[in-house]
Design a protein around this motif. Structure first.
Motif, PDB file in Angstrom:
ATOM      1  N   ARG A 118       0.107  -5.298  12.386  1.00  0.00           N
ATOM      2  CA  ARG A 118       1.408  -4.982  12.278  1.00  0.00           C
ATOM      3  C   ARG A 118       1.854  -4.198  10.845  1.00  0.00           C
ATOM      4  O   ARG A 118       2.461  -3.198  10.932  1.00  0.00           O
ATOM      5  CB  ARG A 118       2.511  -6.141  12.529  1.00  0.00           C
ATOM      6  N   ALA A 119       1.497  -4.989   9.864  1.00  0.00           N
ATOM      7  CA  ALA A 119       1.818  -4.616   8.484  1.00  0.00           C
ATOM      8  C   ALA A 119       1.206  -3.128   8.251  1.00  0.00           C
ATOM      9  O   ALA A 119       1.790  -2.244   7.796  1.00  0.00           O
ATOM     10  CB  ALA A 119       1.322  -5.498   7.543  1.00  0.00           C
ATOM     11  N   ASN A 120      -0.095  -3.013   8.598  1.00  0.00           N
ATOM     12  CA  ASN A 120      -0.825  -2.025   8.440  1.00  0.00           C
ATOM     13  C   ASN A 120      -0.167  -0.632   9.337  1.00  0.00           C
ATOM     14  O   ASN A 120      -0.388   0.571   8.868  1.00  0.00           O
ATOM     15  CB  ASN A 120      -2.231  -2.019   8.662  1.00  0.00           C
ATOM     16  N   HIS A 121       0.380  -0.973  10.293  1.00  0.00           N
ATOM     17  CA  HIS A 121       0.951  -0.093  11.319  1.00  0.00           C
ATOM     18  C   HIS A 121       2.181   0.467  10.524  1.00  0.00           C
ATOM     19  O   HIS A 121       2.353   1.711  10.498  1.00  0.00           O
ATOM     20  CB  HIS A 121       1.240  -0.686  12.714  1.00  0.00           C
ATOM     21  N   LEU A 122       2.891  -0.570   9.985  1.00  0.00           N
ATOM     22  CA  LEU A 122       4.152  -0.043   9.447  1.00  0.00           C
ATOM     23  C   LEU A 122       3.736   0.828   8.132  1.00  0.00           C
ATOM     24  O   LEU A 122       4.552   1.945   7.833  1.00  0.00           O
ATOM     25  CB  LEU A 122       5.006  -1.389   8.845  1.00  0.00           C
ATOM     26  N   ALA A 123       2.767   0.461   7.386  1.00  0.00           N
ATOM     27  CA  ALA A 123       2.444   1.341   6.222  1.00  0.00           C
ATOM     28  C   ALA A 123       1.952   2.723   6.600  1.00  0.00           C
ATOM     29  O   ALA A 123       2.270   3.493   5.716  1.00  0.00           O
ATOM     30  CB  ALA A 123       1.183   0.299   5.501  1.00  0.00           C
ATOM     31  N   LYS A 124       1.185   2.771   7.610  1.00  0.00           N
ATOM     32  CA  LYS A 124       0.778   4.035   8.319  1.00  0.00           C
ATOM     33  C   LYS A 124       1.823   4.814   8.444  1.00  0.00           C
ATOM     34  O   LYS A 124       1.964   6.000   8.067  1.00  0.00           O
ATOM     35  CB  LYS A 124      -0.389   3.800   9.364  1.00  0.00           C
ATOM     36  N   ALA A 125       3.109   4.450   9.002  1.00  0.00           N
ATOM     37  CA  ALA A 125       4.186   5.220   9.334  1.00  0.00           C
ATOM     38  C   ALA A 125       4.814   5.572   7.945  1.00  0.00           C
ATOM     39  O   ALA A 125       5.245   6.819   7.883  1.00  0.00           O
ATOM     40  CB  ALA A 125       5.093   4.269  10.233  1.00  0.00           C
ATOM     41  N   VAL A 126       4.828   4.848   7.024  1.00  0.00           N
ATOM     42  CA  VAL A 126       5.634   5.110   5.791  1.00  0.00           C
ATOM     43  C   VAL A 126       4.615   6.254   5.280  1.00  0.00           C
ATOM     44  O   VAL A 126       5.051   7.474   4.430  1.00  0.00           O
ATOM     45  CB  VAL A 126       5.633   3.970   4.870  1.00  0.00           C
ATOM     46  N   GLY A 127       3.143   6.236   5.260  1.00  0.00           N
ATOM     47  CA  GLY A 127       2.450   7.196   4.822  1.00  0.00           C
ATOM     48  C   GLY A 127       2.568   8.595   5.218  1.00  0.00           C
ATOM     49  O   GLY A 127       2.585   9.497   4.609  1.00  0.00           O
ATOM     50  N   ARG A 128       2.707   8.571   6.626  1.00  0.00           N
ATOM     51  CA  ARG A 128       2.966   9.895   7.402  1.00  0.00           C
ATOM     52  C   ARG A 128       4.236  10.487   6.968  1.00  0.00           C
ATOM     53  O   ARG A 128       4.447  11.670   6.643  1.00  0.00           O
ATOM     54  CB  ARG A 128       3.139   9.566   8.946  1.00  0.00           C
ATOM     55  N   ASP A 129       5.201   9.678   6.604  1.00  0.00           N
ATOM     56  CA  ASP A 129       6.771   9.970   6.254  1.00  0.00           C
ATOM     57  C   ASP A 129       6.652  10.725   4.741  1.00  0.00           C
ATOM     58  O   ASP A 129       7.265  11.701   4.612  1.00  0.00           O
ATOM     59  CB  ASP A 129       7.685   8.804   6.283  1.00  0.00           C
ATOM     60  N   ILE A 130       5.832   9.952   4.077  1.00  0.00           N
ATOM     61  CA  ILE A 130       5.644  10.481   2.700  1.00  0.00           C
ATOM     62  C   ILE A 130       5.052  11.816   2.754  1.00  0.00           C
ATOM     63  O   ILE A 130       5.578  12.624   2.074  1.00  0.00           O
ATOM     64  CB  ILE A 130       4.949   9.462   1.655  1.00  0.00           C
ATOM     65  N   HIS A 131       3.886  12.048   3.345  1.00  0.00           N
ATOM     66  CA  HIS A 131       3.074  13.343   3.523  1.00  0.00           C
ATOM     67  C   HIS A 131       4.186  14.345   4.349  1.00  0.00           C
ATOM     68  O   HIS A 131       4.232  15.410   3.787  1.00  0.00           O
ATOM     69  CB  HIS A 131       1.975  13.201   4.693  1.00  0.00           C
ATOM     70  N   LYS A 132       5.138  13.995   5.341  1.00  0.00           N
ATOM     71  CA  LYS A 132       5.910  14.969   5.931  1.00  0.00           C
ATOM     72  C   LYS A 132       6.959  15.437   5.100  1.00  0.00           C
ATOM     73  O   LYS A 132       7.247  16.553   4.876  1.00  0.00           O
ATOM     74  CB  LYS A 132       6.512  14.187   6.879  1.00  0.00           C
ATOM     75  N   MET A 133       7.218  14.746   4.010  1.00  0.00           N
ATOM     76  CA  MET A 133       8.434  15.241   2.890  1.00  0.00           C
ATOM     77  C   MET A 133       7.700  15.905   2.151  1.00  0.00           C
ATOM     78  O   MET A 133       8.351  17.034   1.859  1.00  0.00           O
ATOM     79  CB  MET A 133       9.060  13.690   2.264  1.00  0.00           C
ATOM     80  N   TRP A 150      17.703  19.955   1.842  1.00  0.00           N
ATOM     81  CA  TRP A 150      17.769  18.855   2.469  1.00  0.00           C
ATOM     82  C   TRP A 150      16.734  18.063   3.238  1.00  0.00           C
ATOM     83  O   TRP A 150      15.867  18.775   3.840  1.00  0.00           O
ATOM     84  CB  TRP A 150      19.072  19.229   3.382  1.00  0.00           C
ATOM     85  N   PHE A 151      16.842  16.759   3.173  1.00  0.00           N
ATOM     86  CA  PHE A 151      15.655  16.111   3.979  1.00  0.00           C
ATOM     87  C   PHE A 151      16.124  14.668   4.580  1.00  0.00           C
ATOM     88  O   PHE A 151      16.611  14.101   3.943  1.00  0.00           O
ATOM     89  CB  PHE A 151      14.427  15.941   3.176  1.00  0.00           C
ATOM     90  N   GLU A 152      15.678  14.499   5.728  1.00  0.00           N
ATOM     91  CA  GLU A 152      16.069  13.234   6.508  1.00  0.00           C
ATOM     92  C   GLU A 152      14.866  12.395   6.583  1.00  0.00           C
ATOM     93  O   GLU A 152      14.006  12.739   7.826  1.00  0.00           O
ATOM     94  CB  GLU A 152      16.666  13.694   8.007  1.00  0.00           C
ATOM     95  N   PRO A 153      14.231  11.434   5.578  1.00  0.00           N
ATOM     96  CA  PRO A 153      13.087  10.775   5.973  1.00  0.00           C
ATOM     97  C   PRO A 153      13.462   9.771   7.116  1.00  0.00           C
ATOM     98  O   PRO A 153      14.271   9.039   7.345  1.00  0.00           O
ATOM     99  CB  PRO A 153      13.048  10.115   4.815  1.00  0.00           C
ATOM    100  N   ASP A 154      12.316   9.020   7.773  1.00  0.00           N
ATOM    101  CA  ASP A 154      12.377   8.227   8.542  1.00  0.00           C
ATOM    102  C   ASP A 154      12.292   7.074   7.897  1.00  0.00           C
ATOM    103  O   ASP A 154      13.083   5.775   8.306  1.00  0.00           O
ATOM    104  CB  ASP A 154      10.993   8.081   9.675  1.00  0.00           C
ATOM    105  N   HIS A 155      11.844   6.717   6.678  1.00  0.00           N
ATOM    106  CA  HIS A 155      11.929   5.636   5.941  1.00  0.00           C
ATOM    107  C   HIS A 155      12.250   5.837   4.511  1.00  0.00           C
ATOM    108  O   HIS A 155      12.755   6.822   4.235  1.00  0.00           O
ATOM    109  CB  HIS A 155      10.446   4.933   5.925  1.00  0.00           C
ATOM    110  N   LEU A 156      12.320   4.651   3.816  1.00  0.00           N
ATOM    111  CA  LEU A 156      12.824   4.668   2.569  1.00  0.00           C
ATOM    112  C   LEU A 156      11.807   5.231   1.377  1.00  0.00           C
ATOM    113  O   LEU A 156      11.326   4.566   0.575  1.00  0.00           O
ATOM    114  CB  LEU A 156      13.348   3.055   1.990  1.00  0.00           C
ATOM    115  N   ILE A 157      11.469   6.386   1.469  1.00  0.00           N
ATOM    116  CA  ILE A 157      10.298   7.020   0.577  1.00  0.00           C
ATOM    117  C   ILE A 157      10.645   7.938  -0.422  1.00  0.00           C
ATOM    118  O   ILE A 157      10.050   8.416  -1.268  1.00  0.00           O
ATOM    119  CB  ILE A 157       9.493   7.779   1.588  1.00  0.00           C
ATOM    120  N   VAL A 158      11.960   8.142  -0.713  1.00  0.00           N
ATOM    121  CA  VAL A 158      12.596   9.080  -1.631  1.00  0.00           C
ATOM    122  C   VAL A 158      12.065   8.803  -3.065  1.00  0.00           C
ATOM    123  O   VAL A 158      11.463   9.777  -3.740  1.00  0.00           O
ATOM    124  CB  VAL A 158      14.037   9.469  -1.503  1.00  0.00           C
TER     125      VAL A 158
END
Length: 186
Positions: A118-133, A150-158
């Motif tokens: 589960r933790a790795n799944h959450l971390a991968k979603a954050v990694g994808r969001d960082i890349h997307k930004m 303007w950018f709307e991230p899915d996670h707290l990656i700014v």
């Protein structure tokens, strides 16, 4: 925690932890170390966003851990990513993993463990969001050589991405605006 005895039996006091500010690694690590040193089991912790404890919760200040408490660097890196996820259960998940490592019932090499998965799944979603930004932020000139995006991230990656944009666009004056926070470079 403390226990209260009454006619009905023993009531366990839950340890209440305010999550405000714990998305950053250092404050989170300080709280986790303190809880582990106090030997507070995961099932006795309420991770709360509100300011007041409930009827069977106690809210005590955290005392910095006096003893050295080492968690694997691979877990700390994983936690740093997971803390950026918006999942409300991330604090409980990470503490449960830390507790299990401390009590030697879990190792980072236990790839099939459901908590680590589960933790790795959450971390991968954050990694994808960082890349997307990094891939999709586009600046527009608004006035006097100042660029805005303007950018709307899915996670707290700014915050995690700020250094990338500073290095990439060091010669520009820019701002990236998001619903969570804004970063500016001049």
């Amino acid at each position: 925690g403390h226990a209260a005895q009454g006619a009905v039996g023993t009531v366990r006091m839950m340890r209440r932890v305010a999550i405000t500010g714990l998305e950053e690694l250092d404050p989170w690590r300080d709280v986790v170390r303190s809880l582990l040193v106090e030997a507070v089991p995961p099932d006795q912790i309420v991770w709360a966003s509100d300011a007041r404890p409930g009827l069977f919760e106690e809210d005590r200040p955290f005392v910095p851990a006096g003893e050295s408490l080492a968690l694997p660097k691979s877990f700390v890196r994983l936690a740093e990513s997971v803390l950026m996820h918006r999942d409300a259960g991330k604090f409980d998940l990470l503490y449960r993993i830390a507790w299990r490592m401390r009590t030697r019932t879990l190792r980072m090499s236990d790839a099939a463990d459901k908590d680590l998965l589960r933790a790795n799944h959450l971390a991968k979603a954050v990694g994808r969001d960082i890349h997307k930004m990094r891939a999709f932020v586009r600046f527009r000139l608004v006035a006097d050589g100042h660029y805005v995006s303007w950018f709307e991230p899915d996670h707290l990656i700014v915050r995690a991405n700020a250094g990338f944009f500073v290095r990439r666009f060091a010669a520009m004056r820019w701002s990236i605006l998001t619903p969570d926070l804004c970063i500016h470079w001049d």
